[in-house]
Scaffold this active site. Structure first.
Site, short mmCIF file in Angstrom:
data_model
loop_
_atom_site.label_atom_id
_atom_site.label_comp_id
_atom_site.label_asym_id
_atom_site.label_seq_id
_atom_site.Cartn_x
_atom_site.Cartn_y
_atom_site.Cartn_z
N PHE A 185 0.81 -1.23 0.00
CA PHE A 185 0.00 0.00 0.00
C PHE A 185 0.85 1.27 0.00
O PHE A 185 0.50 2.26 0.67
CB PHE A 185 -0.97 0.02 1.20
CG PHE A 185 -1.50 -1.34 1.58
CD1 PHE A 185 -2.25 -2.07 0.68
CD2 PHE A 185 -1.20 -1.91 2.80
CE1 PHE A 185 -2.71 -3.33 1.00
CE2 PHE A 185 -1.64 -3.17 3.13
CZ PHE A 185 -2.40 -3.89 2.22
N CYS A 186 1.97 1.25 -0.72
CA CYS A 186 2.87 2.43 -0.78
C CYS A 186 3.29 2.88 0.62
O CYS A 186 3.42 4.08 0.88
CB CYS A 186 2.22 3.59 -1.53
SG CYS A 186 1.86 3.23 -3.22
N THR A 187 3.44 1.92 1.51
CA THR A 187 3.84 2.24 2.89
C THR A 187 4.83 1.17 3.33
O THR A 187 4.68 0.53 4.36
CB THR A 187 2.57 2.26 3.79
OG1 THR A 187 1.55 2.98 3.10
CG2 THR A 187 2.82 2.93 5.13
#
Ligand code: PLP
Length: 437
Positions: free
Chosen positions: A374-376
């Site tokens: 999740f782009c994290t």
């Protein structure tokens, strides 16, 4: 309440909540969208407003025709609607329309950049890449720790503020996590930042659509200096985002993009720049996107952000209690009853790859979830206890299957019955891991 029968009162407010989609076997089923943290469907009110406004749409700002003046007025009035929605300061603050949260944070990072002088930005271990990468090439970035359950450590924030001895320019923190759903105590964080003469940016991408946000509570130490958010996560997916902050920040210096609309007077030798916000909005702006955002804000306000928060909390508590009882599930976020959180639940099923769980849910049940990081990524590495050595392996082995998590995230139109179906399917998958494709 009989949760199984309860439908969301908000269901008819969004477009396509009951759309039929084909399953892997060709049968049609009602689509279930549990990927609202990525993007939400539009409100009916938003598409209606877009259609209505289209008859009056025209280029804005320098057109002399009636429609142009009408459209310009609407665009400029939208700034006050946005300011009011998050209780920003109507005198000191400005609203800059951008594409999304990512662009808003990039813009702010550029405008706070001091060239060679490397002051400190305090980011955190739980940030989306959009609130991490833009700061890296311009500042010295330090990351506030999270504890074992992934919650932000306020003690570590204070010790880092002390460590950097007044050299912290900004504390930049997500309002709510897109991975665990934890809601950060933004006013407490603001108070600490201000005590140490730093400012605060809240990445509101996940907070603004789900909780009431107040940028200027009574205590001035609690004020939020900057706020960024995206309309496509709040039922207005037409390409607009918002950066709010003091006009003073944007008064001096030059925007990262310049061109049409940003200058008052231009010769080949000098330029007089427009005042903020116009000097920050280069090129023809996204008028339709702003009309959509205003329509969404009006609908959210009419419903009441407290009511939305309350309903989504019920959904989240219900889902948590159902998912917890599934054998072999690991849930990566834990909150006590009443602890603030948004409707985001991360999990894995033992022995079944995250991507496979998502594929089966989609193919067999028409349930849309999201998987991966999740782009994290740094936060997920921490939640999954992935070591730097293992990350070195993934760096070199581009094709190796990556670790990740399955995420469900709720919008106000989701139902308890949808959660029941998700639970049933997860139980089936864990019982018969090789049966489904
Ligand atoms: N910040 C958070 C917490 C997010 O969840 C996201 C997107 O998922 C972003 C920033 C980036 O938002 P956008 O893609 O709209 O720029």
């Amino acid at each position: 309440m009989n949760y199984k029968l309860a439908r969301s009162n908000y269901r008819n407010l969004v477009v396509g909540a009951d759309t039929k989609i084909p399953l892997h076997n060709g049968q049609l089923t009602t689509a279930i969208n549990f990927d609202n943290a990525a993007s939400t469907p539009p409100f009916v009110s938003v598409t209606e407003e877009i259609a209505k406004f289209s008859t009056m749409y025209s280029s804005i700002h320098r057109g002399t025709g009636y429609k142009s003046q009408y459209s310009s007025q609407l665009f400029e009035d939208a700034r006050s609607v946005v300011l009011k929605f998050v209780n920003a300061d109507p005198v000191q603050d400005t609203v800059i329309f951008v594409k999304n949260t990512t662009e808003a944070i990039n813009k702010l990072s550029y405008r706070l950049w001091e060239g060679k002088k490397k002051s400190v930005i305090l980011s955190t271990w739980m940030e989306h890449h959009s609130n991490d990468l833009p700061w890296r090439n311009k500042f010295q970035v330090d990351y506030v720790q999270t504890d074992l359950s992934g919650k932000l450590s306020i003690e570590d924030l204070e010790s880092k503020l002390i460590k950097h001895k007044g050299n912290v320019k900004l504390v930049t923190v997500t309002g709510a996590s897109n991975v665990t759903g934890y809601v950060n105590p933004i006013h407490k964080i603001a108070e600490l930042a201000h005590r140490y003469r730093a400012k605060i940016l809240v990445d509101g991408a996940q907070l603004v659509p789900h909780n009431p946000v107040n940028m200027k509570p009574k205590n001035p130490l609690h004020h939020i200096d900057y706020l960024a958010f995206s309309a496509h996560k709040m039922y207005a997916p037409f390409g607009t985002g918002v950066l709010i902050g003091p006009k003073e920040t944007f008064k001096h210096g030059i925007s990262e993009f310049v061109g049409g609309g940003t200058a008052e007077t231009v010769t080949h030798d000098w330029v007089v720049w427009e005042k903020p916000p116009h000097k920050e909005e280069a090129g023809s702006p996204n008028v339709m996107g702003v009309v959509a955002l205003v329509a969404a804000i009006k609908t959210l306000t009419a419903l009441g952000m407290h009511n939305i928060d309350h309903y989504e909390n019920q959904l989240t508590n219900y889902a948590n209690s159902k998912l917890q009882s599934i054998p072999g599930i690991t849930l990566y976020s834990q909150t006590a009853i009443g602890e603030p959180r948004i409707g985001v639940i991360p999990f894995n099923l033992k022995g079944i790859a995250h991507e496979r769980v998502a594929t089966i849910l989609s193919n067999q049940a028409g349930i849309a979830v999201r998987t991966g990081c999740f782009c994290t990524q740094p936060y997920i590495q921490r939640l999954l206890s992935i070591s730097p050595k293992q990350m070195e392996f993934y760096r070199k082995s581009v094709d190796a299957p990556r670790p990740g998590i399955v995420r469900v995230s709720f919008g106000l139109y989701n139902d308890f019955a949808e959660i029941d179906l998700l639970t049933q399917w997860l139980e089936r998958i864990i019982k018969h891991p090789t049966t489904y494709i």
